[in-house]
Design an enzyme around this catalytic site. Sequence first.
Site, mmCIF file in Angstrom:
data_model
loop_
_atom_site.group_PDB
_atom_site.id
_atom_site.type_symbol
_atom_site.label_atom_id
_atom_site.label_comp_id
_atom_site.label_asym_id
_atom_site.label_seq_id
_atom_site.Cartn_x
_atom_site.Cartn_y
_atom_site.Cartn_z
ATOM 1 N N CYS A 11 -40.166 -14.000 -9.810
ATOM 2 C CA CYS A 11 -39.055 -13.835 -10.751
ATOM 3 C C CYS A 11 -38.878 -12.334 -10.965
ATOM 4 O O CYS A 11 -39.683 -11.539 -10.495
ATOM 5 C CB CYS A 11 -39.270 -14.604 -12.054
ATOM 6 S SG CYS A 11 -40.628 -14.060 -13.082
ATOM 7 N N CYS A 85 -34.745 -14.195 -8.923
ATOM 8 C CA CYS A 85 -34.825 -12.823 -8.390
ATOM 9 C C CYS A 85 -33.628 -12.496 -7.511
ATOM 10 O O CYS A 85 -33.463 -11.372 -7.073
ATOM 11 C CB CYS A 85 -36.134 -12.590 -7.633
ATOM 12 S SG CYS A 85 -36.275 -13.470 -6.075
ATOM 13 N N CYS A 89 -35.149 -11.016 -3.084
ATOM 14 C CA CYS A 89 -36.205 -11.738 -2.378
ATOM 15 C C CYS A 89 -35.942 -11.718 -0.882
ATOM 16 O O CYS A 89 -34.876 -12.138 -0.441
ATOM 17 C CB CYS A 89 -36.284 -13.184 -2.863
ATOM 18 S SG CYS A 89 -36.716 -13.322 -4.593
#
Length: 135
Positions: A11, A85, A89
């Site tokens: 996250c 995120c 990512c």
Amino acid sequence: MSDKPSVLFVCVHNAGRSQMAAGWLRHLAGDTVEVRSAGSAPAARVNPAAVEAMREVGIDITGQSPMLLEYETAESSDVIVTMGCGDACPVFPGKRYEDWKLDDPAGKGLDAVRPIRDEIRTRVERLLADLNRTA
């Protein structure tokens, strides 16, 4: 997947959702799964409300620290679970990805964090059951 799958929870701040998910997986899976967590913009410390919510269910995450998401960590993980995120990512072919839409506990009190904690537990239990079926 190897004999011991690795799961990376990601996250943004690596201070709430991903820390609680990692805590649940460590608790439920023991040493059968390698548990990792990281964030695209890690906070200075784990969210105190997340720490307290997990303490209520007997899981201590006080020793955890938010970590920066590194390319190598994601690349070497079997399962990557994102929790907000976004595009930060990295995506690797052949990896299993899950995106868990969960409220962010940042700035929320314990009463608001408890349901997030409980939803994370449910999702971690499902993930673990699936890992056990495919192992």
